[in-house]
Write an enzyme that holds these catalytic residues in place. Structure first.
Site, PDB file in Angstrom:
ATOM      1  N   PRO A  25       0.594  -1.347  -0.214  1.00 34.76           N
ATOM      2  CA  PRO A  25      -0.017   0.032   0.048  1.00 34.76           C
ATOM      3  C   PRO A  25       0.851   1.509   0.072  1.00 34.76           C
ATOM      4  O   PRO A  25       0.191   2.447  -0.697  1.00 34.76           O
ATOM      5  CB  PRO A  25      -0.685  -0.079   1.442  1.00 34.76           C
ATOM      6  CG  PRO A  25      -0.513  -1.252   1.977  1.00 34.76           C
ATOM      7  CD  PRO A  25       0.390  -1.744   1.233  1.00 34.76           C
TER       8      PRO A  25
ATOM      9  N   GLU B 177       3.105  -7.756   8.683  1.00 36.20           N
ATOM     10  CA  GLU B 177       3.718  -6.815   9.111  1.00 36.20           C
ATOM     11  C   GLU B 177       4.479  -5.555   7.030  1.00 36.20           C
ATOM     12  O   GLU B 177       4.831  -4.567   7.545  1.00 36.20           O
ATOM     13  CB  GLU B 177       3.567  -6.517  10.235  1.00 36.20           C
ATOM     14  CG  GLU B 177       3.204  -6.304  11.125  1.00 36.20           C
ATOM     15  CD  GLU B 177       1.084  -5.515  10.840  1.00 36.20           C
ATOM     16  OE1 GLU B 177       1.608  -4.228  10.857  1.00 36.20           O
ATOM     17  OE2 GLU B 177       0.257  -6.108  10.698  1.00 36.20           O
TER      18      GLU B 177
ATOM     19  N   ARG C 208      -4.943  -8.877 -20.476  1.00 40.97           N
ATOM     20  CA  ARG C 208      -5.528  -8.533 -22.122  1.00 40.97           C
ATOM     21  C   ARG C 208      -5.454  -7.520 -22.439  1.00 40.97           C
ATOM     22  O   ARG C 208      -6.090  -6.923 -23.646  1.00 40.97           O
ATOM     23  CB  ARG C 208      -7.319  -7.853 -20.860  1.00 40.97           C
ATOM     24  CG  ARG C 208      -7.263  -6.539 -20.094  1.00 40.97           C
ATOM     25  CD  ARG C 208      -8.293  -6.356 -19.361  1.00 40.97           C
ATOM     26  NE  ARG C 208      -9.079  -6.338 -19.684  1.00 40.97           N
ATOM     27  CZ  ARG C 208      -9.550  -5.446 -20.830  1.00 40.97           C
ATOM     28  NH1 ARG C 208      -8.988  -4.516 -20.812  1.00 40.97           N
ATOM     29  NH2 ARG C 208     -10.901  -4.749 -21.109  1.00 40.97           N
TER      30      ARG C 208
ATOM     31  N   ASP D 298     -11.225   0.986 -24.641  1.00 39.55           N
ATOM     32  CA  ASP D 298     -11.482   0.287 -23.087  1.00 39.55           C
ATOM     33  C   ASP D 298     -11.780   1.853 -22.866  1.00 39.55           C
ATOM     34  O   ASP D 298     -11.360   2.837 -22.587  1.00 39.55           O
ATOM     35  CB  ASP D 298     -10.352  -0.633 -22.192  1.00 39.55           C
ATOM     36  CG  ASP D 298     -10.881  -1.857 -22.460  1.00 39.55           C
ATOM     37  OD1 ASP D 298     -11.814  -2.138 -23.515  1.00 39.55           O
ATOM     38  OD2 ASP D 298      -9.876  -2.178 -22.466  1.00 39.55           O
TER      39      ASP D 298
HETATM   40  N1  ADE Z   1      -0.932  -5.378   0.256  1.00 42.20           N
HETATM   41  C1  ADE Z   1      -0.979  -4.474   1.394  1.00 42.20           C
HETATM   42  N2  ADE Z   1      -2.836  -3.613   1.357  1.00 42.20           N
HETATM   43  C2  ADE Z   1      -1.765  -3.189  -0.343  1.00 42.20           C
HETATM   44  C3  ADE Z   1      -2.556  -2.940  -2.094  1.00 42.20           C
HETATM   45  N3  ADE Z   1      -3.837  -2.083  -1.547  1.00 42.20           N
HETATM   46  N4  ADE Z   1      -1.861  -2.538  -3.153  1.00 42.20           N
HETATM   47  C4  ADE Z   1      -0.802  -3.290  -2.621  1.00 42.20           C
HETATM   48  N5  ADE Z   1      -0.322  -4.314  -1.973  1.00 42.20           N
HETATM   49  C5  ADE Z   1      -1.000  -4.639  -1.147  1.00 42.20           C
END
Ligand code: ADE
Length: 244
Positions: free
Chosen positions: A89, A116, A154, A169
């Protein structure tokens, strides 16, 4: 395109990939998937690949050595260099442009974390791109890796049939798709827009373009700012605003 996925859950990756269009493309030899179970590279007699974080805190951290060895096992099978995408994230947010860029690679290595996170030292050594699929936190990198592999697959030659073509698309030109309708002509009192039944190809195309413009402006004005609009598009939108 050859996808290589370093993961603690290879079944999840294979099950997700084998289903639907990506599975069909793999059977046709248009792409391949190799999963590598990081646990097979554990350096611990209990087969563990995680440990407590230095400095304390909640959760466990995936250790550097098993991740690095799993990566090296993939590297030894690839000729030349390959990008290593760490799903996190904290990464750059994935979008269609990134999918188009990744589709030009020969091999892509995905690193899926759990717990974590992963010991920063191995990330510094092997990762070329840290990628997020959006501003929310998942339990691991497997679903993000599947999302990215799907979006990239794709775009590859031959993966979609002609009628599914990726060329027109949403996002391709920063405009959302126009609404689609199929039989029956009237469903529970709701009629298909008459223009679509007119058989007048040019008028249908014009209507679809206008619907795309209106939808994008209403739902994703941020995209519209980046779209390349023709003189007619601009005139149409201005007319909607009663400006001309
Ligand atoms: N791992 C946990 N959450 C994630 C996300 N939003 N994007 C990519 N990898 C992740």
């Amino acid at each position: 395109m050859n996808f290589h996925v370093l993961t603690l859950f290879p079944d999840m990756i294979r099950d997700g990939f084998q289903t639907s269009i990506t599975g069909r493309a793999a059977e046709k030899g248009l792409l391949s998937l190799q999963t590598v179970n990081i646990r097979d590279f554990s350096v611990n007699k209990h087969n563990r690949v995680d440990d407590y974080p230095y400095g304390g805190g909640a959760g466990m951290v995936m250790q550097a050595e098993p991740v690095c060895r799993a990566y090296e096992s993939v590297r030894s099978r690839i000729h030349g260099s390959a990008r290593v995408l760490y799903m996190s994230p904290q990464g750059k947010v994935f979008d269609q442009r990134m999918a188009e860029e990744l589709a030009r690679e020969e091999d892509l290595i995905f690193l899926c974390g759990h717990y974590e996170g992963i010991d920063e030292r191995v990330l510094e050594e092997i990762v070329t791109d840290e990628v997020s699929i959006g501003d929310y936190v998942l339990t691991g990198g497997e679903l993000p890796a599947l999302v990215i592999m799907d979006a990239v697959s794709r775009l590859l030659e031959g993966v979609l049939h002609n009628e599914e073509s990726a060329q027109f698309d949403s996002f391709h030109d920063n405009l959302l798709e126009y609404p689609q309708y199929s039989r029956p002509e009237e469903w529970r009192g709701k009629k298909v827009p008459p223009i679509l039944l007119s058989g007048h190809h040019a008028n249908v195309e014009k209507w679809r373009r206008e619907q795309s413009l209106l939808r994008t402006r209403e739902r994703r004005p941020d995209l519209l700012e980046r779209a390349v609009l023709t003189k007619e598009d601009k005139k149409f939108l201005a007319k909607q605003d009663g400006l001309c």
